[in-house]
Design an enzyme around this catalytic site. Sequence first.
Site, PDB file in Angstrom:
ATOM      1  N   GLU A 266      10.274   7.025  -6.046  1.00  0.00           N
ATOM      2  CA  GLU A 266       8.962   6.981  -6.695  1.00  0.00           C
ATOM      3  C   GLU A 266       8.001   6.415  -5.668  1.00  0.00           C
ATOM      4  OE1 GLU A 266       8.137   8.411  -9.236  1.00  0.00           O
ATOM      5  OE2 GLU A 266       9.881   8.600 -10.531  1.00  0.00           O
ATOM      6  N   CYS A 300       0.196   2.806  -8.585  1.00  0.00           N
ATOM      7  CA  CYS A 300       0.559   4.080  -7.947  1.00  0.00           C
ATOM      8  C   CYS A 300      -0.245   5.204  -8.591  1.00  0.00           C
ATOM      9  CB  CYS A 300       2.052   4.325  -8.070  1.00  0.00           C
ATOM     10  SG  CYS A 300       2.658   4.121  -9.731  1.00  0.00           S
TER      11      CYS A 300
HETATM   12  P1  NAD Z   1       6.551  -0.792   0.359  1.00  0.00           P
HETATM   13  O1  NAD Z   1       6.999   0.592   0.671  1.00  0.00           O
HETATM   14  O2  NAD Z   1       5.951  -1.593   1.442  1.00  0.00           O
HETATM   15  O3  NAD Z   1       7.813  -1.647  -0.191  1.00  0.00           O
HETATM   16  C1  NAD Z   1       8.526  -1.265  -1.350  1.00  0.00           C
HETATM   17  C2  NAD Z   1       9.936  -1.828  -1.300  1.00  0.00           C
HETATM   18  O4  NAD Z   1      10.703  -1.132  -0.319  1.00  0.00           O
HETATM   19  C3  NAD Z   1      10.017  -3.302  -0.926  1.00  0.00           C
HETATM   20  O5  NAD Z   1      10.998  -3.923  -1.740  1.00  0.00           O
HETATM   21  C4  NAD Z   1      10.458  -3.263   0.527  1.00  0.00           C
HETATM   22  O6  NAD Z   1      11.156  -4.413   0.941  1.00  0.00           O
HETATM   23  C5  NAD Z   1      11.369  -2.055   0.528  1.00  0.00           C
HETATM   24  N1  NAD Z   1      11.525  -1.380   1.814  1.00  0.00           N
HETATM   25  C6  NAD Z   1      10.552  -1.105   2.716  1.00  0.00           C
HETATM   26  N2  NAD Z   1      11.072  -0.397   3.747  1.00  0.00           N
HETATM   27  C7  NAD Z   1      12.394  -0.221   3.472  1.00  0.00           C
HETATM   28  C8  NAD Z   1      13.471   0.434   4.158  1.00  0.00           C
HETATM   29  N3  NAD Z   1      13.279   1.027   5.339  1.00  0.00           N
HETATM   30  N4  NAD Z   1      14.689   0.430   3.586  1.00  0.00           N
HETATM   31  C9  NAD Z   1      14.887  -0.158   2.390  1.00  0.00           C
HETATM   32  N5  NAD Z   1      13.915  -0.808   1.706  1.00  0.00           N
HETATM   33  C10 NAD Z   1      12.685  -0.836   2.246  1.00  0.00           C
HETATM   34  O7  NAD Z   1       5.556  -0.670  -0.896  1.00  0.00           O
HETATM   35  P2  NAD Z   1       4.611  -1.781  -1.578  1.00  0.00           P
HETATM   36  O8  NAD Z   1       3.468  -2.085  -0.679  1.00  0.00           O
HETATM   37  O9  NAD Z   1       5.436  -2.904  -2.111  1.00  0.00           O
HETATM   38  O10 NAD Z   1       4.075  -0.974  -2.866  1.00  0.00           O
HETATM   39  C11 NAD Z   1       2.980  -0.130  -2.870  1.00  0.00           C
HETATM   40  C12 NAD Z   1       3.406   1.319  -2.772  1.00  0.00           C
HETATM   41  O11 NAD Z   1       4.329   1.652  -3.807  1.00  0.00           O
HETATM   42  C13 NAD Z   1       2.238   2.277  -2.974  1.00  0.00           C
HETATM   43  O12 NAD Z   1       2.363   3.331  -2.060  1.00  0.00           O
HETATM   44  C14 NAD Z   1       2.418   2.771  -4.409  1.00  0.00           C
HETATM   45  O13 NAD Z   1       1.828   4.001  -4.689  1.00  0.00           O
HETATM   46  C15 NAD Z   1       3.912   2.823  -4.507  1.00  0.00           C
HETATM   47  N6  NAD Z   1       4.366   2.756  -5.903  1.00  0.00           N
HETATM   48  C16 NAD Z   1       4.860   3.901  -6.470  1.00  0.00           C
HETATM   49  C17 NAD Z   1       5.266   3.901  -7.794  1.00  0.00           C
HETATM   50  C18 NAD Z   1       5.793   5.150  -8.435  1.00  0.00           C
HETATM   51  O14 NAD Z   1       6.376   5.049  -9.509  1.00  0.00           O
HETATM   52  N7  NAD Z   1       5.610   6.306  -7.845  1.00  0.00           N
HETATM   53  C19 NAD Z   1       5.193   2.713  -8.542  1.00  0.00           C
HETATM   54  C20 NAD Z   1       4.702   1.555  -7.926  1.00  0.00           C
HETATM   55  C21 NAD Z   1       4.300   1.600  -6.593  1.00  0.00           C
END
Ligand code: NAD
Length: 513
Positions: A266, A300
Amino acid sequence: MTLAKLDLAAEVDKIFADLGVAADKYKGGTLAVRSPISGTEIGRLPEVTAADAKKAIDAAHEAFLEWRLVPAPKRGELIRLLGEELRSAKAALGRLVSIEVGKVTSEGLGEVQEMIDICDFAVGLSRQLYGLTIATERSEHRMMETWHPLGVIGIISAFNFPVAVWSWNSALAIVCGNSTVWKPSEKTPLTALATQAIFDKALARYIANGGSAPKNLSTLLIGGRDIGEALVDHEKVPLVSATGSTRMGREVGPKLAQRFARSILELGGNNAAIVTPTADLDLTLRGVAFAAMGTAGQRCTTLRRLFVHDSVYDALVPRLAKAYQSVTIGSPLTEGNLVGPLIDRQAFDKMQAALQASKAAGGKVVGGERVLDAEATDAYYVRPAIVEMPRQTDTVKEETFAPILYVMKYSTFDEALALHNDVPQGLSSSIFTNDMREAETFVSARGSDCGIANVNIGPSGAEIGGAFGGEKETGGGRESGSDAWRAYMRRATNTLNYGRTLPLAQGVKFDIE
Ligand code: NAD
């Protein structure tokens, strides 16, 4: 009271004391957490190492081997109790969401309500994990499909929905007979800790009531990206549900595919709405303003692009700009404020860079400036920005996780639809129209290419009953409601022969005497 004087650390202490969480779980560690409301530190959590994470996943696998044998409706009973515990803790957890993420009070509470709703849904589901009975071509045979638990379900969550995303995955995964391991965002470990404490209470009641459940059924791993990677790389995790940026999805997806594990990704959204000549402009104004400014643009599903027909542009856009100027910005804990802070300085810098690039491309910007910085130097409050763009530039086509709404004019419906779909990210979308042909086309196969397509309602917000999400790059609608549960189970087709013969291919004979 000024922002800097708020004693948020004391409030966190009180919430954790009420939930029975010991201070050493969130103090004295290495992971510092700051409240975006004041910019002050509210916790410092101990982190696990990648080696600890590996061991914890092995233990979760052992838990799975036991839990899969518990009948599904009994597994549902645990989730029913979780729903009850969440109801009693709703005010405290909702408040903690506001403190840790900066959501206004109603949104913090709303997030916990979503957790409660998915528990209710999952309880019903625990008696409805149906498989089909299928007509077989062989006589005296019966063919059916059965659904079995999958294993350890890895959950990686983003900062902006710090608790709801866990529950969407976990409530389903657990009634389906799996164990779960959760790596929350490093920006929001406190709400994760509180959620785990609430789950533990439900589990204790379940066991006290005579239920049987293994240790390590639900595991929380506090740590950074490397811990997320440990989940992704562990061969005993057959499904990772990861929510976050498209960048993260691009790293996680191929690794899971490499070892043939499943993924639910997501990811980011660059959501748009089309306002057509027949739109009810009062309704549109409210829908657009809320979807674009709510949660300070950090959903999101936030509305980021608006295509307005040239015949209604002048009747809508100046009114919208006025609404942007009048919106109340400030502590999300104060009633009446619609817009709280950005999560941190990095988010602020990215917003400013996007506004600069839009100006350079001929955009007309209203808002976007930092406010309340004199009250709290380490907190980042901004006035939401509305940017009238001459065309859809590369900056517009990117998801900037901040309150920026790009507004563009269009002349024909097909042109608007093409512009709408012309971004790589496609999560949620809306059309405001009273023209039935436009509305139906928008939700048809040649309409919006997003996992969520709405009519006369903004793109943000979702009910757990529908399958949520489905960023277009990774497929449509897969979490929470509808038949999303199937992703957490594996299907087996069984053929049973109740006759006395074994039909073989024509002409095949065995000498078995
Ligand atoms: P982010 O991608 O920086 O981090 C999200 C999570 O992924 C964190 O727990 C992080 O530690 C982990 N992570 C990052 N890189 C990783 C890797 N290489 N391997 C494993 N884990 C890893 O996102 P954020 O800044 O916390 O959140 C904002 C983003 O999330 C926005 O782009 C938003 O649109 C999206 N979002 C999407 C949904 C959806 O349902 N589509 C819902 C909420 C947020």
